[in-house]
Design a protein around this motif. Structure first.
Motif, PDB file in Angstrom:
ATOM      1  N   ALA A 186       4.877  -6.847   4.933  1.00  0.00           N
ATOM      2  CA  ALA A 186       4.097  -8.561   5.484  1.00  0.00           C
ATOM      3  C   ALA A 186       4.112  -9.423   4.111  1.00  0.00           C
ATOM      4  O   ALA A 186       4.376 -10.319   4.673  1.00  0.00           O
TER       5      ALA A 186
ATOM      6  N   ILE B 240      -1.903  -8.698  -1.472  1.00  0.00           N
ATOM      7  CA  ILE B 240      -0.869  -8.051  -1.465  1.00  0.00           C
ATOM      8  C   ILE B 240      -0.793  -6.873  -2.496  1.00  0.00           C
ATOM      9  O   ILE B 240      -0.739  -5.417  -2.851  1.00  0.00           O
TER      10      ILE B 240
ATOM     11  N   ALA C 113       0.480  -1.163  -0.021  1.00  0.00           N
ATOM     12  CA  ALA C 113       0.038   0.034  -0.098  1.00  0.00           C
ATOM     13  C   ALA C 113       1.075   1.461  -0.462  1.00  0.00           C
ATOM     14  O   ALA C 113       0.824   2.011  -0.821  1.00  0.00           O
TER      15      ALA C 113
ATOM     16  N   GLU D 150       9.605   4.279   7.335  1.00  0.00           N
ATOM     17  CA  GLU D 150       9.539   2.188   7.571  1.00  0.00           C
ATOM     18  C   GLU D 150       9.794   2.287   8.976  1.00  0.00           C
ATOM     19  O   GLU D 150      11.203   2.899   9.291  1.00  0.00           O
TER      20      GLU D 150
ATOM     21  N   GLU E 196      -4.359  -2.895   4.514  1.00  0.00           N
ATOM     22  CA  GLU E 196      -4.496  -3.851   4.820  1.00  0.00           C
ATOM     23  C   GLU E 196      -4.811  -2.847   6.435  1.00  0.00           C
ATOM     24  O   GLU E 196      -5.901  -3.604   6.595  1.00  0.00           O
TER      25      GLU E 196
HETATM   26  P1  FAD Z   1       2.094  -4.094   4.944  1.00  0.00           P
HETATM   27  O1  FAD Z   1       2.764  -5.116   4.085  1.00  0.00           O
HETATM   28  O2  FAD Z   1       1.651  -5.395   6.499  1.00  0.00           O
HETATM   29  O3  FAD Z   1       2.486  -2.930   5.430  1.00  0.00           O
HETATM   30  C1  FAD Z   1       2.995  -2.140   6.361  1.00  0.00           C
HETATM   31  C2  FAD Z   1       4.538  -1.308   6.728  1.00  0.00           C
HETATM   32  O4  FAD Z   1       4.193  -0.827   7.712  1.00  0.00           O
HETATM   33  C3  FAD Z   1       5.172  -2.288   7.335  1.00  0.00           C
HETATM   34  O5  FAD Z   1       6.261  -2.675   6.981  1.00  0.00           O
HETATM   35  C4  FAD Z   1       5.410  -1.732   8.839  1.00  0.00           C
HETATM   36  O6  FAD Z   1       7.144  -1.817   9.470  1.00  0.00           O
HETATM   37  C5  FAD Z   1       5.773  -0.776   8.197  1.00  0.00           C
HETATM   38  N1  FAD Z   1       4.490   0.180   9.666  1.00  0.00           N
HETATM   39  C6  FAD Z   1       3.674  -0.720  10.669  1.00  0.00           C
HETATM   40  N2  FAD Z   1       3.581   0.683  11.359  1.00  0.00           N
HETATM   41  C7  FAD Z   1       4.823   1.316  11.291  1.00  0.00           C
HETATM   42  C8  FAD Z   1       5.277   2.526  12.013  1.00  0.00           C
HETATM   43  N3  FAD Z   1       4.465   3.509  13.536  1.00  0.00           N
HETATM   44  N4  FAD Z   1       6.843   3.380  11.672  1.00  0.00           N
HETATM   45  C9  FAD Z   1       6.678   2.796   9.914  1.00  0.00           C
HETATM   46  N5  FAD Z   1       6.401   2.186  10.070  1.00  0.00           N
HETATM   47  C10 FAD Z   1       5.462   1.354  10.294  1.00  0.00           C
HETATM   48  N6  FAD Z   1      -0.838 -12.042   0.818  1.00  0.00           N
HETATM   49  C11 FAD Z   1      -1.008 -12.138  -0.853  1.00  0.00           C
HETATM   50  O7  FAD Z   1      -2.023 -11.210  -1.311  1.00  0.00           O
HETATM   51  N7  FAD Z   1      -0.210 -12.779  -1.401  1.00  0.00           N
HETATM   52  C12 FAD Z   1       0.250 -13.524  -0.207  1.00  0.00           C
HETATM   53  O8  FAD Z   1       1.219 -15.284  -1.205  1.00  0.00           O
HETATM   54  C13 FAD Z   1       0.661 -13.358   0.849  1.00  0.00           C
HETATM   55  N8  FAD Z   1       1.266 -14.040   1.594  1.00  0.00           N
HETATM   56  C14 FAD Z   1       1.738 -13.556   2.706  1.00  0.00           C
HETATM   57  C15 FAD Z   1       2.512 -14.107   3.718  1.00  0.00           C
HETATM   58  C16 FAD Z   1       3.168 -14.484   4.572  1.00  0.00           C
HETATM   59  C17 FAD Z   1       4.324 -14.576   5.441  1.00  0.00           C
HETATM   60  C18 FAD Z   1       2.518 -12.188   4.857  1.00  0.00           C
HETATM   61  C19 FAD Z   1       3.354 -12.146   6.894  1.00  0.00           C
HETATM   62  C20 FAD Z   1       1.311 -12.364   4.315  1.00  0.00           C
HETATM   63  C21 FAD Z   1       1.310 -12.679   3.377  1.00  0.00           C
HETATM   64  N9  FAD Z   1       0.255 -11.833   2.301  1.00  0.00           N
HETATM   65  C22 FAD Z   1      -0.450 -12.138   1.190  1.00  0.00           C
HETATM   66  C23 FAD Z   1      -0.930 -10.756   3.148  1.00  0.00           C
HETATM   67  C24 FAD Z   1       0.075  -9.164   2.106  1.00  0.00           C
HETATM   68  O9  FAD Z   1       1.664 -10.055   2.589  1.00  0.00           O
HETATM   69  C25 FAD Z   1      -0.564  -8.071   3.200  1.00  0.00           C
HETATM   70  O10 FAD Z   1      -2.157  -8.404   2.867  1.00  0.00           O
HETATM   71  C26 FAD Z   1       0.120  -6.916   2.634  1.00  0.00           C
HETATM   72  O11 FAD Z   1       0.944  -7.092   2.356  1.00  0.00           O
HETATM   73  C27 FAD Z   1      -0.654  -5.404   2.854  1.00  0.00           C
HETATM   74  O12 FAD Z   1       0.082  -4.564   2.665  1.00  0.00           O
HETATM   75  P2  FAD Z   1       0.231  -3.116   3.277  1.00  0.00           P
HETATM   76  O13 FAD Z   1       0.982  -2.439   2.850  1.00  0.00           O
HETATM   77  O14 FAD Z   1      -1.127  -2.669   4.143  1.00  0.00           O
HETATM   78  O15 FAD Z   1       0.319  -3.528   4.571  1.00  0.00           O
END
Ligand code: FAD
Length: 528
Positions: free
Chosen positions: A159, A507, A106, A125, A499
């Motif tokens: 994640a 993802i 995201a 990050e 998310e």
């Molecule tokens: P995230 O990817 O969780 O990113 C959030 C980021 O914000 C993190 O890097 C975190 O460190 C950072 N953060 C949090 N708080 C703070 C703060 N206070 N200050 C600074 N930084 C901060 N989804 C799929 O579609 N396909 C898959 O195959 C899949 N496999 C997965 C396998 C695993 C092991 C895991 C854990 C998840 C998987 N997922 C998969 C789910 C997918 O990773 C998530 O749906 C997706 O990453 C969400 O994206 P996001 O950007 O919303 O949040």
């Protein structure tokens, strides 16, 4: 452009036979095809003795209309490519550079789009850059020493960095955003096949390079990416954000703040709740990760042809007699189960695969829906505390290691004392125990009923020595951050995204939400 749907070919076909079939379907000589592209490819495994690839092909020819009329084939239609476009009509000047929190899909897609439009975002990050993060996570898996800030949930790429990198989403692509996400992934090093495969995936090994390339592009465009930089506070005046605090000591002024913090940023959720951001608790699902030999899954899906095809996946669901939904989630063909913990004294698992998906076990979460009524309190953060409770029990059950149990023992509610015909393919340490001690009884009963129902579709699914690993609790965010029609929270300039905020699951949909938030920003603000 002409689109041919439902073009079927054997799984061993050549490029030439595909081109022959295109020409034959259009009733034209091959030379008349100016250009063609595969728009979609899926596997039709309904007849196990005749497994086929089904293609949708986009073809450029002259005299399209005439060819379509002559074909008289309902699978041959006139089509137009949906081209992703953004309306950049914002007029409000930004006083400061926009800040994007989080480098998950995201945050990174939002930041890259902003950078491409000249906004020079500051991206922060909490975790490490992907190279250091890989070292830290490998050390955790080997020595069981958790880094609370850089782990499977936190760090560059978010994640999904240690994941299977599945990119399919249930979101319909009417705006072209889904295609745009895939295009941007390919532009930064993902395999081009993700553009047309029905169930595209990148694999953790390739995803790491892609994430790094996206970060470098943001920097090249004038953006700044800061690791080990945690958002710890937000300041606002008259309900408009004015600055943030990072690492408890530094202030960064901003009038636009994108919160793409993912579903595991519990300390940040607590800070946001204290600051009176509008947050609600929401349903999610909990359960176990379950492993089977990949061969059982592939044979069941593809019959004897399974050796000629990539490792098969599955998707199973069941409505239980106690009214709960039990289903497979985030299935990883030929993959690893990973210890995905991010808090001390708590333990959570998930799954990941390399691009080749060539490990011996298939794994998937087998999870059961839980609702705010199931939580122990009424607060917006009750779901998060509910997750913590089961993760703590899992940690205690395994004495810090991942608790593992055979399905037969799970069913009989007795701790496992030895493995059967298979061993866990786990990144992290494990110990045999009773996973049933780490989940509510209604979840365990639903899982047992579900696993037996799934065995009717995939023979061997309920084998007594199939492996269960506990616990799987981070299936989606336990909260929703309310945003208005301009995608801002109750504090103007703050954009909950992805998310963690409750607007995506996976993802691709998280990346698409990052793009949606970017669109809202450029609809309001002009670039610096
Ligand atoms: P995230 O990817 O969780 O990113 C959030 C980021 O914000 C993190 O890097 C975190 O460190 C950072 N953060 C949090 N708080 C703070 C703060 N206070 N200050 C600074 N930084 C901060 N989804 C799929 O579609 N396909 C898959 O195959 C899949 N496999 C997965 C396998 C695993 C092991 C895991 C854990 C998840 C998987 N997922 C998969 C789910 C997918 O990773 C998530 O749906 C997706 O990453 C969400 O994206 P996001 O950007 O919303 O949040």
């Amino acid at each position: 452009m002409i689109k041919i749907n439902q073009l079927k070919l054997s799984i061993e076909h050549s490029k030439e036979s595909l081109e022959d079939k295109i020409a034959k379907t259009l009733k034209i000589p091959k030379e008349q095809i100016l250009h063609y592209e595969i728009a979609k490819r899926s596997i039709d495994a309904r007849k196990k003795n005749e497994i086929l690839y089904i293609y949708s092909i986009e073809v450029e020819v002259t005299n399209e209309k005439k060819i379509i009329d002559r074909c008289k084939n309902q699978n041959v239609v006139l089509t137009k490519k949906t081209v992703y476009q953004t309306i950049k009509d914002g007029t409000q000047p930004m006083k400061h550079r926009p800040v994007v929190v989080g480098t998950g899909p995201a945050g990174i897609f939002c930041a890259l789009k902003l950078a491409e439009d000249g906004f020079k975002p500051i991206v922060i990050e909490r975790g490490e850059d992907v190279d250091k993060r890989v070292e830290t996570v490998n050390t955790f898996w080997k020595e069981n020493k958790l880094n609370n800030e850089s782990n499977v949930q936190f760090g560059e790429g978010g994640a999904g960095t240690f994941s299977d990198g599945k990119l399919n989403t249930l979101v319909k692509d009417v705006t072209g955003r889904n295609t745009e996400v895939l295009r941007m992934f390919v532009e930064h090093g993902a395999p081009t096949e993700i553009l047309y495969l029905n169930k595209p995936h990148i694999g953790t090994d390739r995803l790491r390079g892609v994430v790094k390339a996206m970060r470098n592009r943001i920097i090249q465009l004038g953006g700044e990416v800061r690791f080990k930089t945690k958002l710890t506070d937000i300041q606002f005046e008259k309900d408009q954000v004015t600055s943030i605090e990072v690492n408890g000591r530094e202030t960064i002024p901003c009038d636009v703040l994108v919160l793409a913090i993912g579903h595991s940023a519990r300390d940040t959720f607590e800070m946001l709740y204290k600051k009176q951001f509008d947050i609600k608790s929401k349903p999610f699902a909990i359960g176990v990760r379950m492993e089977h030999p990949q061969e059982i899954i592939s044979k069941s899906q593809y019959g004897d042809s399974y050796t000629k095809l990539p490792a098969a996946d599955y998707k199973v669901t069941h409505q239980t007699s106690n009214g709960r939904g039990v289903y497979s989630f985030c299935m990883c063909p030929g993959g690893f189960v990973v210890n995905a913990s991010s808090e001390s004294d708590r333990l959570v698992v998930n799954g990941m695969s390399n691009y080749d998906r060539d490990e011996k076990n298939a794994n998937s979460a087998i999870i059961v829906t839980v609702n705010p009524e199931d939580f122990d309190e009424d607060s917006p953060l009750a779901g998060m505390e509910f997750q913590r409770k089961w993760e703590r029990l899992a940690y205690e059950e395994g004495k810090g290691k991942v608790p593992v149990q055979l399905f037969g023992d799970f069913e009989a509610n007795r701790p496992s004392t030895k493995l059967g015909s298979m061993t866990p393919n786990l990144k992290g340490e494990y110990t045999l125990g009773n996973v049933r001690n780490c989940l509510p009884e209604y979840v365990c009963e639903s899982i047992i009923e579900g696993v037996h129902a799934f065995d009717k579709k995939i023979h061997g699914f309920s084998k007594a020595d199939a492996i269960m690993l506990g616990v799987e609790t981070r299936t989606s965010s336990p909260i929703k951050m309310i945003r208005n029609e301009a995608f801002e929270s109750n504090i103007a300039g703050v954009y909950p995204c992805g998310e963690g905020a409750g607007y995506a699951g996976g993802i691709t949909s998280a990346a698409m939400d990052g793009i949606k938030v970017y669109e809202m920003i450029v609809h309001k603000y002009k670039s610096l």
